[in-house]
Motif scaffolding. Structure first.
Motif, short mmCIF file in Angstrom:
data_model
loop_
_atom_site.label_atom_id
_atom_site.label_comp_id
_atom_site.label_asym_id
_atom_site.label_seq_id
_atom_site.Cartn_x
_atom_site.Cartn_y
_atom_site.Cartn_z
N VAL A 258 0.87 -1.18 0.00
CA VAL A 258 0.00 0.00 0.00
C VAL A 258 0.90 1.22 0.00
CG1 VAL A 258 -1.78 1.28 1.24
CG2 VAL A 258 -1.81 -1.22 1.26
N ALA A 259 0.77 2.08 -1.02
CA ALA A 259 1.65 3.24 -1.16
C ALA A 259 0.84 4.51 -1.30
CB ALA A 259 2.55 3.07 -2.39
N ALA A 260 1.41 5.62 -0.85
CA ALA A 260 0.81 6.94 -1.00
C ALA A 260 1.76 7.82 -1.81
CB ALA A 260 0.54 7.58 0.36
N VAL A 261 1.23 8.55 -2.78
CA VAL A 261 2.04 9.43 -3.60
C VAL A 261 1.34 10.77 -3.77
CG1 VAL A 261 3.18 7.60 -4.92
CG2 VAL A 261 1.00 8.48 -5.71
N GLY A 262 2.13 11.83 -3.85
CA GLY A 262 1.59 13.13 -4.19
C GLY A 262 1.41 13.24 -5.69
N LEU A 263 0.27 13.76 -6.14
CA LEU A 263 -0.06 13.82 -7.56
C LEU A 263 -0.01 15.25 -8.08
CD1 LEU A 263 -3.13 11.41 -7.56
CD2 LEU A 263 -0.76 10.85 -8.09
N THR A 264 0.40 15.39 -9.32
CA THR A 264 0.38 16.69 -9.97
C THR A 264 -1.03 17.00 -10.46
OG1 THR A 264 0.89 15.77 -12.14
CG2 THR A 264 2.76 16.38 -10.74
#
Length: 502
Positions: A258-264
């Protein structure tokens, strides 16, 4: 714009090289004697000046048996930890030494230490935290974390640990997910990535989630800001749920990431166009801390290594009766003939994937009267996992070890193609295909099949199956080497997992 998961499952017969983790030489060791506890931690940690950063360390038993008296040590006389790093050892550890205790094969244990650098500093060997594991007082693995301070600041997404689950085939459970921003800048939009590469099904049937073929998982998009110091969770009304298929194999620990990423902004816009009009409920995020109303500019993540969590879904033992599949080299003298040999899984469940504790393989003994010209890439010259000679000339090979790299479904087959030239002769002596079905296979009567020659140009042909040399016991050393691919995949946390780019 691309959303990529930067991970790879290395080939099963390979050398483990993930960051600083590598397998030691073991020429003098015998079956069941491979003991090795690896360290998995980020190579570099960036800390905003004046703030405290928590760093996670995973300790893995990569060996083929249980180990006792495992210790994790921070710093040493030769590599002391600088006082200006503000280092604090994990809770429960004394004098920078953590007693991990006993570990089963493939088991991991996690601890966390904190740093609070006194001032900004570029990457410097002196600003490192050295780590080492030992087993019963004997050294095992070493690693180090370089601490870099910054005045610039930024967002720093973290995913809280997720406890392992135990589920039977057909079972399911909700998974608690918490995402926090420990940096000093907001994240304008958030992406949740869920990957279960070996068979568990993430249930994310929400209109703001889609399957991404490139990463082999789900991507869920939330156009909500996560402010500095804020925490998001998935509420009970819209959970992440994992299911174990009815025919799943065990005993096996299926990894889930399970990963979290900041999106453009661009990614969010493109995603909205792709999913416009999608039916179903929307996966929601629930704020634990107060949220800012402003819309900040996109900020780079200071530490991507802690953007995700791994947990395992443990499935108990199921039964899978494997039967050997033999074949016939058929043709005239001088012809080349191809056979498909291997294993047929009679069920009732699938077979477990390659792991530290289970390596399924077939020992193929060629009949007389043929010269091998081409072998399946999953087959190596040898008689057992501990007797493999990759340098052997193919024309002189009489025995092969063929590795079952994948899970074989109920009533499925896993076959290996072998091509040989038929030689002139009489009374061809039969060979055999003998399979090792691991802990799931409780019936041994069908584990062997004949491999024969049928000459269509006047040769005696055929031949009765004979009892050849046994395939050999599953050796721990070979099992550890062949399971390297799976372990490297599980240890891929040392590498950057997700990148969002224009």
């Amino acid at each position: 714009m691309l959303l990529r998961a930067r991970y790879a499952l290395v080939g099963a017969v390979s050398v483990l090289a993930v960051g600083s983790l590598a397998l030691p030489a073991r020429a003098a060791e015998g079956p069941g004697e491979f003991a090795y506890v690896g360290i998995l931690t980020p190579e570099t940690v960036t800390v905003v000046n004046g703030q405290t950063k928590t760093v996670k360390v995973d300790v893995y038993n990569v060996g083929d048996g249980a180990v006792e008296d495992v210790r994790l040590t921070f710093g040493s006389d030769a590599r002391p930890i600088s006082a200006d790093l503000g280092f604090t050892a994990p809770a429960g550890c004394a004098a920078n030494v953590c007693d991990i205790g006993d570990l089963k094969p493939g088991q991991r244990r996690s601890v966390r230490f904190t740093v609070k650098p006194a001032a900004a500093g570029a990457a410097d060997p002196a600003r490192t935290v050295a780590l080492a594991t030992s087993i019963g007082g004997q050294p095992s693995d070493q690693a180090s974390v370089t601490v870099v301070g910054t005045d610039k600041g930024g967002a720093d997404l973290e995913v809280d640990d997720i406890a392992d689950l135990e589920l039977r085939p057909g079972g399911s459970a909700d998974v608690p997910v918490a995402i926090r921003n420990s940096g000093n800048r907001d994240v304008p939009a958030l992406g949740l990535v869920v990957m279960a590469p070996l068979g568990v099904d993430p249930a994310l049937d929400y209109r703001n989630c889609e399957q991404d073929a490139e990463i082999g998982g789900f991507v869920c998009v939330f156009n909500d800001p996560l402010v500095a110091g804020g925490v998001f969770t998935l509420p009970e009304s819209t959970p992440l749920r994992v299911r174990v298929p009815a025919g799943a194999a065990g005993p096996f620990d299926y990894p889930v990431f399970v990963a979290a990423v900041g999106l453009t902004d661009g990614y969010v816009f493109d995603f909205a166009k792709r999913t416009a009009g999608a039916a179903g409920r929307e996966l929601k995020l629930e704020g634990v801390a107060s949220l800012s109303a402003k819309e900040p500019e996109a900020a780079e993540d200071l530490n991507e290594n802690d953007n995700f969590a791994e947990f395992a879904v443990s499935v108990p033992r199921t039964l899978a009766d494997g039967t050997a599949v033999g074949g016939v080299f058929k043709g005239a003298v001088g012809d080349t003939a191809t056979v498909q040999v291997g294993v047929h899984n009679l069920g009732p469940s699938a077979t477990i994937p390659l792991s530290l504790t289970s390596v399924q393989y077939a020992h193929v003994k060629l009949p007389t009267g043929v010269v091998l010209t081409e072998a399946d890439r999953r087959c190596l010259p040898g008689t057992s996992l501990d007797d493999i000679d990759e340098s052997a000339d193919l024309s002189g090979v009489t025995d092969l070890v063929c590795i079952v790299l994948d899970s074989v479904p109920d009533n499925g087959r896993h076959l290996f193609a072998l091509t040989a030239e038929i030689q002139e002769g009489t009374g061809y002596r039969a060979g055999s295909v003998r399979i090792d079905g691991s802990v799931q296979d409780t019936k041994s009567g069908n584990d062997r099949a004949a491999l024969t020659v049928e000459s269509t140009a006047g040769g005696a042909g055929g031949g009765l199956p004979i009892t050849g040399a046994p395939a050999g016991l599953l050796a721990g050393g070979g099992a550890a080497l062949l399971a390297v691919g799976l372990i490297a995949f599980r240890l891929a946390r040392r590498r950057r997992i997700v990148t969002v780019a224009e």
